[in-house]
Each structure stands twice: as C-alpha cells, then as structure tokens.
Design an enzyme around this catalytic site. Structure first.
Site, short mmCIF file in Angstrom:
data_model
loop_
_atom_site.label_atom_id
_atom_site.label_comp_id
_atom_site.label_asym_id
_atom_site.label_seq_id
_atom_site.Cartn_x
_atom_site.Cartn_y
_atom_site.Cartn_z
N GLU A 1 51.34 11.75 125.37
CA GLU A 1 52.12 12.86 125.91
C GLU A 1 51.80 13.06 127.39
O GLU A 1 52.69 13.28 128.22
CB GLU A 1 51.76 14.11 125.11
CG GLU A 1 52.62 15.30 125.34
CD GLU A 1 51.95 16.54 124.75
OE1 GLU A 1 51.27 16.44 123.70
OE2 GLU A 1 52.09 17.61 125.37
N ASP B 1 54.69 12.54 130.08
CA ASP B 1 55.01 13.66 130.96
C ASP B 1 55.07 13.19 132.41
O ASP B 1 55.98 13.55 133.17
CB ASP B 1 53.93 14.73 130.78
CG ASP B 1 54.05 15.85 131.80
OD1 ASP B 1 54.99 16.64 131.67
OD2 ASP B 1 53.22 15.93 132.72
N ASP C 1 56.71 17.95 122.85
CA ASP C 1 55.50 17.13 123.00
C ASP C 1 55.74 15.72 122.47
O ASP C 1 55.33 14.73 123.07
CB ASP C 1 54.34 17.76 122.22
CG ASP C 1 53.91 19.11 122.79
OD1 ASP C 1 54.36 19.43 123.91
OD2 ASP C 1 53.15 19.83 122.12
N GLU D 1 57.82 13.67 124.88
CA GLU D 1 57.03 13.15 125.99
C GLU D 1 56.18 11.97 125.54
O GLU D 1 56.06 10.96 126.25
CB GLU D 1 56.14 14.25 126.57
CG GLU D 1 56.93 15.28 127.37
CD GLU D 1 56.05 16.32 128.03
OE1 GLU D 1 56.46 16.85 129.07
OE2 GLU D 1 54.94 16.61 127.51
#
Lengths: 246, 246
Positions: A64, A68, A135, A138
């Site tokens: 994640e 991101d 989440d 990502e």
C-alpha cells in the site's frame, strides 16, 4: 518458475483457486499476473494477515505504501499534462482532492475488490476498516507496479481507476465555497481567517477541525481528512450561517 | 524537431549557450537532453521567471510538483526493496526523513546546480529562497522524467542523487532521541505525550512546534518541518533537560 512466468505457463503450477484469482485479476487489471503471490498479498488486508514462520506479519500494508507513491506520481503527471496553464498550487490541491480515502474506496469497490475479497479471502470473520477498499486499491497498484513496471501501471491507473473520478466535478464543487467566502469578505470588507482547532488521528488517518473566523469571531467549523477539506467544509457551513448565496 | 531530437542532431539547432548547457546536463544526468527547453525551465527558479506573451509566469514550480512525485515514488520503491522486513510505518518515516528540504538542498548543490545557475541563469539579481537548490533538484527530476521516461529517471535518482544521502546515518541518529525518551519513560514509569503547540507556514513549507509532556508537565519543545522532526527535536532537548544519557 521465472521462465514459466515469462512463457505465460505459470498457470500449470497454480492450484484451482489461484487460477480463478488470476482470471479475476486479468479482468481488473487487463493482463494475467506474472507473479500471482504479489496480488495475493495485495488483497490481504491487515486484519486478515497471518504471521509467517519467522513471526513477520504478512499483510498488504507495505504494498500500500508503494502503491500510494506510484499512484501519486501518475496522478501528478496526469494533472501536469491536463492543465498546462495552471500553477503548482492548483495541481497540488487538485491531487489531494482527487486521491483521498473516499474516492479510492469507491473506485476500489467499483473495480471489483469487494467481490474478490468475498470470493477468495474471507475464510474468517474480520473487522473491515473504513478505508479497506481504498487501501487494497493502493496495494493492488503496488503489486501491478512490481509485476509489470511503471508504464503498464500508469496505463492501468489512467484507464481503469481515474475514469471513476469525476475530476471536473470535484474541482468545481469544492472550489466553490472557499472562493465564495473570500469574494464575500472582500465585498463586505471583513477580515477572514482559518484557524486549526484540533488535529486528531494517527500518522495515516488525520482529521482536522478548522474554524472560519470573521472579524475575530468564529462563525463556522468544518472537519476533514486534510486542511483543505476542513476549510471547504467550514466555508460551506459559513455560507449557510451567513446566508451567502452559492 | 522531434526527428532531429531522436537522431541526436538537435545540437545543430542550439545556440552556443544552449550547447554548453546541454553538455553540463549530460555531466549531471548522464545523457544529453532530448528536449533542452525542459531543462531550461527546470533551472529557472520562481524568482527568475519571466512572463510569456500571454501573461503566464514561466518558472520551474510546475516541474517541481511533478519531480517531487516521481522522486517520492522512486524512493518508496528503493526503501521497499532495501528493507523487506520493515513495516510501512518505518518506510513512511524513513522516506520523509530522507526526502526533506535540507537533504535535497545539499544534494542539489553537490550535483552542481549552484554552478549551473551561476553560469547560465543569473543575468539579474534575485533573492534566493532557502530551499532554492532542493526545489531545482526536484524540478530537474521532473524534466528528466518528461525527457527520458521513468526507468531512466529512476536510475538517475538511484545512482546520482541518493548516493549523497547517508541513509543508515539518518535512520540511526534520528531514531535515537525519541526511542531514548520512550525507554526512559518506561523505566521510570512516567506518562509521556507529544503535543502540537503551533503549526506555522503555508501549504508547502510548514513548521511544527511540538512539546514533550511528561506527567502533564511540558519539559521541552522542538521545531521542524514535519511532526516527526519536531518530535525528534523535542526529544533531543528533553534528553538534555532531563539529563538522560544518549
């Protein structure tokens, strides 16, 4: 194994469940996984992670972090190209509006993460966090990046994630309230200021509580995951309180 | 033009000054520019930008936005691969320590941005901001990305920027003070807490002022561009005040 992956023959090593997962990934991402374990990891939320034999908790949180960053970079370029005449303040603001928990959650659900989670991973009950699908989305971006590289991931994000975002809508609606308040203050010759009242939450999920102060008097407050959002919310509430037409 | 660029013949269209600039870029980045105007833009700080015929201010700030994102993504992957057993909290924290104004400024100067600025761009006096070379470095990353793509840029960052960073040093020295305080509080059975006193600055440059509170009493404060840094600074000061050996 690597050779089989390259030849697209890794399927013969996958069990039935992984084969079905690989097909679902193909539908979501556009290509079959080269390394399915990356995707299995991406789709394992923190609450469902098991410890490995050395005591390390296995979950999608590291992916994640990576996803991101990659998403941030792709969206930055997208906005840079799409708005050649806008300054970096606009670009920064628009990106943070665009890439937030809420919109990521929604697109995560839209591209099918809820279905995948139910079909493949929910063997035991667990408490889903509010930002579960954001989440996971990502983490999925992180997995796609490691599996297929930057160019493929960029294309995946542009064609399959960003299309769920109503960009023009976000820019115009959220721009509105704060600029309305600023215009009003200039017209009416008032001093306005935004004041942070509280910052709650931890490193990853923040909540700002911000007040709009007019001539040293607090007229409205707003909450949000970023200062900008909280300011917008406060401005919106102030427009109501002060009966400023929007 | 595009064809000449591809053939590496765009030199014949460049004036003497641009030819020298192209050679300097080659030394810094490793390859000659395909599109030199990107680099010229990257090396034009906000204070030196001119307006174009349509009244748009031309400066490197948009490229800085893009470069910052690409840098963030490359550093994220670098840390992800380098520390396979550390969790995402460590990765996030280490990245924000690594990529800060100070370290970017220093590497900007080290790879030669000060020299380039003096040689090519300083035709008129201007006030340099504190983060001038860090901003230029980010803009340069943005230019390299648009000119040469992600893989080349990643390589440029890993081999020519990150090598100026003392990563292990940063992790160990800055870890020290806060963990010292935490250990001390557990040993001495004290309640400790960090409290934000002020947040100053604008959207891009922030300054946090944070106090370390021990058993409801403020014992030290610290300032920094991030909460983490301010906490470290406060912890460091508290170690002195409380005479905790470090």
């Amino acid at each position: 194994m690597r050779l089989l992956q390259r030849l697209g023959l890794q399927r013969i090593l996958l069990n039935k469940k992984d084969q079905r997962l690989a097909s679902s990934i193909k539908l979501m991402v556009g290509r079959k996984p080269l390394n399915i374990s990356l995707y299995r990891l991406a789709l394992t939320p923190a609450g469902l992670g098991k410890e490995n034999e050395r005591g390390h908790k296995i979950s999608n949180e590291r992916l994640e972090f990576l996803g991101d960053a990659v998403l941030g970079s792709v969206v930055a370029e997208y906005l840079f190209q799409k708005y050649p005449l806008r300054d970096e303040g606009f670009l920064t603001e628009t990106r943070s509006k665009l890439v937030n928990r809420e919109s990521l959650n929604e697109s995560g659900i839209k591209i099918g993460l809820r279905t995948i989670l139910q079909d493949y991973f929910l063997e035991k009950p667990f408490t889903a966090s509010k930002s579960l699908y954001g989440d996971m989305l990502e983490a999925l971006v992180g997995a796609v990046y490691l599996d297929r590289g930057y160019t493929f991931t960029k294309n995946f994000i542009l064609t399959r994630i960003l299309l769920h975002f109503d960009i023009e809508g976000m820019i115009s609606t959220t721009m509105n309230y704060k600029s309305k308040i600023v215009e009003w203050s200039q017209r009416e010759n008032k001093d306005i200021d935004f004041k942070i009242l509280e910052i709650n939450g931890n490193q990853r999920y923040k909540e700002f509580v911000i007040a709009l102060v007019v001539n040293s008097k607090e007229v409205a407050t707003g909450k949000g995951p970023t200062k900008k959002k909280a300011e917008q919310e406060a401005s919106k509430n102030a427009c109501e309180t002060l009966q400023i037409p929007t």
